[in-house]
Write an enzyme that holds these catalytic residues in place. Sequence first.
Site, mmCIF file in Angstrom:
data_model
loop_
_atom_site.group_PDB
_atom_site.id
_atom_site.type_symbol
_atom_site.label_atom_id
_atom_site.label_comp_id
_atom_site.label_asym_id
_atom_site.label_seq_id
_atom_site.Cartn_x
_atom_site.Cartn_y
_atom_site.Cartn_z
ATOM 1 N N ALA A 13 0.805 -1.214 0.000
ATOM 2 C CA ALA A 13 0.000 0.000 0.000
ATOM 3 C C ALA A 13 0.841 1.267 0.000
ATOM 4 O O ALA A 13 0.372 2.321 -0.413
ATOM 5 C CB ALA A 13 -0.932 -0.007 1.204
ATOM 6 N N HIS A 238 -2.068 -12.568 -3.760
ATOM 7 C CA HIS A 238 -2.349 -11.866 -2.504
ATOM 8 C C HIS A 238 -1.070 -11.915 -1.668
ATOM 9 O O HIS A 238 -0.551 -12.998 -1.372
ATOM 10 C CB HIS A 238 -3.501 -12.543 -1.764
ATOM 11 C CG HIS A 238 -3.879 -11.843 -0.491
ATOM 12 N ND1 HIS A 238 -4.625 -12.444 0.487
ATOM 13 C CD2 HIS A 238 -3.596 -10.605 -0.035
ATOM 14 C CE1 HIS A 238 -4.802 -11.605 1.490
ATOM 15 N NE2 HIS A 238 -4.179 -10.478 1.189
ATOM 16 N N ASP A 239 -0.559 -10.752 -1.266
ATOM 17 C CA ASP A 239 0.759 -10.700 -0.628
ATOM 18 C C ASP A 239 0.858 -11.570 0.621
ATOM 19 O O ASP A 239 1.892 -12.207 0.864
ATOM 20 C CB ASP A 239 1.182 -9.254 -0.329
ATOM 21 C CG ASP A 239 0.119 -8.427 0.382
ATOM 22 O OD1 ASP A 239 -0.877 -9.001 0.872
ATOM 23 O OD2 ASP A 239 0.286 -7.190 0.445
ATOM 24 N N THR A 261 2.557 -4.131 8.955
ATOM 25 C CA THR A 261 1.557 -3.149 9.366
ATOM 26 C C THR A 261 0.392 -3.851 10.053
ATOM 27 O O THR A 261 -0.120 -3.402 11.075
ATOM 28 C CB THR A 261 1.064 -2.363 8.141
ATOM 29 O OG1 THR A 261 2.184 -1.700 7.547
ATOM 30 C CG2 THR A 261 0.024 -1.335 8.536
#
Length: 469
Positions: A13, A238-239, A261
């Site tokens: 992000a 998807h990470d 995060t």
Amino acid sequence: MDNRYYLAVDIGASSGRHILSHMENGKIILEEVYRFHNGMTEKDGHKIWDVDRLFEEILTGMKKCSEIGKMPYSIGIDTWAVDFVLLDNDDRKIMDAVAYRDDRTAGIDKKVYEVISEDELYARTGIQKQNFNTIYQLMAVKSQEPDAFEKAKSMLMIPDYLNFLLTGEKVQEYTNATTTQLVNPVTKDWDYELIDRLGYPKDIFGEIKNPGSEVGKLRSEVSRKVGFDCKVILPATHDTASAVMAVPTQKDDTLYISSGTWSLMGTELVSADCSSLSMEHNLTNEGGYDYRFRYLKNIMGLWMIQSVRKEIVPDMSFGQICELASKEQIKSIVDVNDNRFLAPLNMTEEVKRACAESGQQVPDSIAQIAAVIYNSLAECYASTVKEIEGLTHKNYEYIHIVGGGANAGYLNELTANETRKTVYAGPTEATAIGNIASQMIADGKLKDLKDARRCIFDSFEIKEYNPDL
């Protein structure tokens, strides 16, 4: 040294990077060749992703490979989940790629529940409720921009769209597709009956393909721009799914924390647990490599530490903050999953307020604030372990921590002590490594997931933390 290179494009992000990899003496070697900024922008009253700029950044990083004479045999792209692009009949974007933090889904869940109850939706998909899941975003499109569905011919998740720009092929990848909350965990395919009930156009949902599948070769104009041709391979796009691939275990029953995060804590299941008890504990069954389910809980993670650092000690390293926190004796604990910590105006003041409201000691320095956060995370991890062990009826010996948070030594010590489990920390570059592992398995360089995890354990530093007895 094996001169065949594999390129992982890992986009988060806030940033993206190109990581080249090759095998050397049976070990995976990594080399970062390019890094770029990412972030949401405001446009027409919405938070959006500039996906076309991201594509240009991908091309720039690929050119770097050509400039240093290390052209990849294959490339794989991973990103975050749930966000998408709608294309018309001429493959043009109908609207911007709206970001999951945008407020267009506020209250939209009620419209979904007019069609299907929250309980039935979980029983049907196994995916925990997040207001930003694709199912709600699509309902926002249907409600707010109904003409878009009239024009839409394809829906591509962010990495699928970037792959389309590279190859001209529209392919939808399994692990990211499951985060839409529109995939059946038994058939591993779109739940077309649910899609029809919701009034979404069926034909925008294409064939789902597994990690390791080949998307295609580069389009000729892309190949000319970057200076080479290569295969485009689907990693777990998807990470988090890629990060979990890099958990360096040989055991089937292992707990992991993909730590950054967010902290994604869970285990792997062969079959999804879509029970009401699982829903009550707010666990999700996201798709993983080789049809394994990532049975996990979302925990706030290091977002709190990142915010506090930015607010009061931006020049201090996370290592220094960890070291200061380890010397504190403050015992105050906050609920890290409380929504008050999701996006407060000031994280430092929010932590202090939470301590004051609960009658605990109020932290008054970066060391004490960090200690409160680290201790609170470790306590949350411990309670989550008990939940998962109760739901799976298993006792886990180890916790593997992968991702950037694996560097937080003090938190790892606290986690070992609070959970009474041995903690293995590393690798830190888990998402890129999992991406690369998918490509190497597809190429036959590694046999399967078990072989990849063995190789990852041998290739990267893994630190061990044992609980104090």
